[in-house]
Design a protein around this motif. Structure first.
Motif, PDB file in Angstrom:
ATOM      1  N   VAL A 131       0.769  -1.042  -0.048  1.00  0.00           N
ATOM      2  CA  VAL A 131      -0.001   0.230   0.269  1.00  0.00           C
ATOM      3  C   VAL A 131       1.115   0.869  -0.297  1.00  0.00           C
ATOM      4  O   VAL A 131       1.553   1.173   0.725  1.00  0.00           O
ATOM      5  CB  VAL A 131      -1.274  -0.055   1.198  1.00  0.00           C
ATOM      6  CG1 VAL A 131      -1.659   1.509   1.228  1.00  0.00           C
ATOM      7  CG2 VAL A 131      -1.740  -1.255   1.078  1.00  0.00           C
ATOM      8  N   THR A 141      -6.456   4.545  -3.169  1.00  0.00           N
ATOM      9  CA  THR A 141      -5.401   3.186  -2.193  1.00  0.00           C
ATOM     10  C   THR A 141      -6.112   3.048  -1.202  1.00  0.00           C
ATOM     11  O   THR A 141      -6.288   1.830  -0.657  1.00  0.00           O
ATOM     12  CB  THR A 141      -4.517   3.917  -1.496  1.00  0.00           C
ATOM     13  OG1 THR A 141      -3.631   4.453  -2.968  1.00  0.00           O
ATOM     14  CG2 THR A 141      -3.503   3.303  -1.246  1.00  0.00           C
ATOM     15  N   ARG A 145      -7.200  -0.851   0.059  1.00  0.00           N
ATOM     16  CA  ARG A 145      -6.457  -1.620   0.857  1.00  0.00           C
ATOM     17  C   ARG A 145      -7.946  -2.227   2.006  1.00  0.00           C
ATOM     18  O   ARG A 145      -7.187  -3.811   2.061  1.00  0.00           O
ATOM     19  CB  ARG A 145      -5.771  -0.587   1.972  1.00  0.00           C
ATOM     20  CG  ARG A 145      -5.244  -0.840   3.651  1.00  0.00           C
ATOM     21  CD  ARG A 145      -4.803   0.014   3.939  1.00  0.00           C
ATOM     22  NE  ARG A 145      -6.097   0.966   4.129  1.00  0.00           N
ATOM     23  CZ  ARG A 145      -6.876   1.116   5.083  1.00  0.00           C
ATOM     24  NH1 ARG A 145      -6.755  -0.065   6.375  1.00  0.00           N
ATOM     25  NH2 ARG A 145      -7.977   2.652   5.953  1.00  0.00           N
ATOM     26  N   GLU A 149      -7.719  -6.333   2.668  1.00  0.00           N
ATOM     27  CA  GLU A 149      -7.953  -6.648   4.149  1.00  0.00           C
ATOM     28  C   GLU A 149      -9.110  -7.388   4.399  1.00  0.00           C
ATOM     29  O   GLU A 149      -8.690  -8.865   4.734  1.00  0.00           O
ATOM     30  CB  GLU A 149      -8.164  -5.222   5.234  1.00  0.00           C
ATOM     31  CG  GLU A 149      -7.082  -5.195   5.063  1.00  0.00           C
ATOM     32  CD  GLU A 149      -6.517  -3.456   6.321  1.00  0.00           C
ATOM     33  OE1 GLU A 149      -6.170  -2.666   6.528  1.00  0.00           O
ATOM     34  OE2 GLU A 149      -8.896  -2.998   6.382  1.00  0.00           O
ATOM     35  N   ILE A 163       0.892  -7.323   4.694  1.00  0.00           N
ATOM     36  CA  ILE A 163       0.757  -5.759   3.871  1.00  0.00           C
ATOM     37  C   ILE A 163       1.518  -5.047   4.461  1.00  0.00           C
ATOM     38  O   ILE A 163       2.381  -5.278   5.441  1.00  0.00           O
ATOM     39  CB  ILE A 163      -0.729  -4.966   4.917  1.00  0.00           C
ATOM     40  CG1 ILE A 163      -1.873  -6.109   3.773  1.00  0.00           C
ATOM     41  CG2 ILE A 163      -1.139  -3.415   4.346  1.00  0.00           C
ATOM     42  CD1 ILE A 163      -3.742  -6.166   3.918  1.00  0.00           C
ATOM     43  N   VAL A 165       3.234  -1.338   3.809  1.00  0.00           N
ATOM     44  CA  VAL A 165       2.895  -0.160   3.840  1.00  0.00           C
ATOM     45  C   VAL A 165       3.887   1.111   3.370  1.00  0.00           C
ATOM     46  O   VAL A 165       4.984   0.615   4.594  1.00  0.00           O
ATOM     47  CB  VAL A 165       2.179   0.726   4.882  1.00  0.00           C
ATOM     48  CG1 VAL A 165       1.980   2.359   4.278  1.00  0.00           C
ATOM     49  CG2 VAL A 165       0.639  -0.736   5.289  1.00  0.00           C
ATOM     50  N   TYR A 182       1.720  -3.510  10.675  1.00  0.00           N
ATOM     51  CA  TYR A 182       1.806  -3.928   9.592  1.00  0.00           C
ATOM     52  C   TYR A 182       3.099  -3.549   9.189  1.00  0.00           C
ATOM     53  O   TYR A 182       3.680  -2.248   9.992  1.00  0.00           O
ATOM     54  CB  TYR A 182       1.100  -3.135   7.666  1.00  0.00           C
ATOM     55  CG  TYR A 182      -0.247  -3.363   7.812  1.00  0.00           C
ATOM     56  CD1 TYR A 182      -0.930  -4.509   8.582  1.00  0.00           C
ATOM     57  CD2 TYR A 182      -1.297  -2.015   7.663  1.00  0.00           C
ATOM     58  CE1 TYR A 182      -1.995  -5.118   8.299  1.00  0.00           C
ATOM     59  CE2 TYR A 182      -2.838  -2.937   7.701  1.00  0.00           C
ATOM     60  CZ  TYR A 182      -3.250  -3.733   7.850  1.00  0.00           C
ATOM     61  OH  TYR A 182      -4.320  -4.421   7.681  1.00  0.00           O
TER      62      TYR A 182
END
Length: 535
Positions: A131, A141, A145, A149, A163, A165, A182
């Motif tokens: 992400v 975005t 996400r 999830e 994930i 970031v 994350y």
């Protein structure tokens, strides 16, 4: 030399006449030194916090080991499919890096429900989602996400294990990502999105996909001295003069890939230049061309051709391309030189190359439509299943798609351009991009093509803030495919329709003519569009 440039015709004249003054004014070394005064007092505050990209190579070096370690960790767990959720500079640079390296990176920079579903329906067991957003506020975005999830949870996978970031330090996204457990990479906050190719935004997704990002930084580092010195041979000074200082000025830049090993670079250049320069009713409009595009035969007087080749010095000896700019170099050098050249072009044009004052208007319009949920405007008419809507009733007076297109082309000024904007699932309709060639031939003017909503983070700024030269053709799809966005009161289908309608409204408010064509049957209706454009 890591980057080579050969220019002839008006571009060479512009270099010869402009570069000496740039050298005298120490423009290159002032950029390297972080001099925010170079673009004038109105731009100084913005420029002061947007010049971090000149230090990106050294700042990003420590990331290489972290990226390689995470890649090894993921692959040891059987996770080797990388999906990138990002828009604009957060997606275009890693896409070029991955394509050029020959590694697989699934770039999800769309809100078309079918395209989102395609990314979700692949093998989640071997998928990691990156992400990528400076603040996390981009609705595209954030929605992607949320969808991932939920999808991970539905198959019993902990999102915290899948994930990654990439964001600015101290951003709302960093806080929420760390709370969720994350893995977080932070980038230099003093780098704008479109200048972020050599930061975590470009390196993390491509590196996790398997690209050698250390080598990329080596390539970029090898070019740093060339662009930093105040010399007539500085490739960035020469390129900036060639694209921004021709007389009379050529404000459209045709980008042709002709034998270079680098894949997809023109689309990255398009975003960098259009969003940086398209404001205050001026700018440079990049037009991505094929080697056989109509514009290369017509050669409009306001179009400067840049040909991306493998060896510019050798290419011009065996191929005659009078009046063109030939460029070659490693990918790392291309990133550095084009970033410097774009900033210098902003100096030559007298604009701030680091802001994007007109991007927010389309976002606000889309949010307003999502909140209000107005009834869709009725079609002016329907032909062969294609719904036609127009910003001005006179555009639809003929009652045929062919007539509407002819009337739209008739609104083109002598120095105008056509922008095709396709808000569709491009995985299902890749052939739609071929419409650009037909429209360019039919209208007789340079024509751009953008997949929506991706282009809103690229040429969208130029469309509203640049010269009032454009006419706009939107292509939308009516489909039964849709997908809920967890935690949101709207779906992906509703979101992409609001984005298209919102941008059309803002363009119309700026006095730009807009035609929107909605198709329901991809194969049949695209054929209808192609036939209308050919006539």
């Amino acid at each position: 030399m890591t980057f080579a440039l050969h220019a002839s015709g008006a571009a060479k004249v512009a270099i010869d006449e402009t570069v000496p003054a740039l050298v005298h004014d120490l423009v290159a070394s002032r950029i390297t030194g972080g001099d925010a005064e170079l673009w004038g007092p109105d731009a100084e505050s913005e420029a002061a916090v947007r010049l971090g990209w000149v230090q990106a190579v050294s700042v990003s070096r420590p990331l290489v080991a972290e990226i390689e370690a995470l890649r090894a960790e993921l692959r040891s767990s059987g996770v080797d499919r990388v999906v990138l959720a990002g828009m604009g500079g957060s997606s275009l640079a890693p896409e070029v890096i991955a394509k050029t390296a020959g590694v697989e990176l699934t770039v999800l920079d769309s809100t078309a429900p079918g395209q989102v579903l395609a990314a979700l329906d692949a093998d989640l067991a071997r998928t990691v989602l990156v992400v990528s957003s400076k603040s996390g506020s981009a609705i595209e975005t954030d929605s992607q996400r949320r969808a991932f999830e939920a999808a991970f949870q539905d198959v019993g996978i902990d999102p915290a294990q899948r994930i990654v970031v990439v964001t600015d330090p101290g951003s709302p996204l960093e806080a929420s990502a760390r709370d969720a457990g994350y893995r977080v990479f932070t980038a230099d906050p003093n780098v704008g999105g479109r200048y972020s190719a050599l930061t975590a935004f470009g390196l993390v997704p491509a590196g996790l996909a398997g690209a050698d990002v250390g080598e990329l930084l080596d390539e970029a580092e090898a070019s740093l001295l060339e662009v930093a010195v105040d010399s007539a041979e500085n490739p960035a000074l020469r390129l900036a003069a060639a694209i921004a200082a021709t007389s009379p000025r050529r404000d459209k830049l045709g980008l042709v890939t002709d034998g270079t090993h680098i894949k997809g670079l023109p689309v990255w250049i398009e975003q960098l230049i259009a969003e940086s320069t398209g404001k205050d009713a001026t700018g440079i409009l990049p037009v991505v061309l094929l080697p056989v595009s109509p514009e290369l035969d017509a050669r409009p007087a306001d179009l400067q051709i840049v040909r991306l080749v493998d060896d510019a010095a050798e290419f011009h000896l065996r191929e005659h391309h009078e009046g063109e700019i030939l460029v070659s170099g490693t990918l790392g050098a291309q990133f550095i030189v084009w970033e410097y050249a774009t900033a210098i072009a902003g100096h030559l044009l007298g604009i701030n190359p680091f802001d994007q004052p007109d991007v927010e208007s389309a976002k606000a319009a889309a949010r307003g439509l999502l909140d209000a949920r107005p009834e869709e405007a009725p079609a002016a008419f329907v032909e062969s299943g294609v719904e036609v809507r127009v910003s001005d009733p006179d555009l639809a007076a003929s009652g045929t798609i062919e007539g509407v297109l002819d009337e739209l082309w008739a609104r083109l000024p002598e120095d105008g351009y056509v922008a095709i904007q396709a808000y569709v699932n491009r995985l299902d309709m890749p052939q739609l991009e071929g419409l650009r060639e037909l429209v360019a031939a039919d209208s007789g003017r340079p024509t751009t093509f953008g997949w929506g909503p991706r282009f809103l983070h690229s040429t969208g700024q130029y469309h509203k803030g640049g010269p009032a030269q454009g006419v706009f053709l939107q292509i939308l799809e009516r489909t039964d495919v849709d997908l809920e966005i967890p935690g949101r009161p709207f779906t992906f289908g509703q979101l992409i329709r609001a984005q298209a309608a919102g941008d059309a409204d803002v363009l119309a408010e700026h006095g730009r003519p807009v035609v929107s064509l909605t198709i329901a049957d991809a194969s049949a209706d695209i054929l209808t569009l192609f036939e209308a454009a050919q006539k």
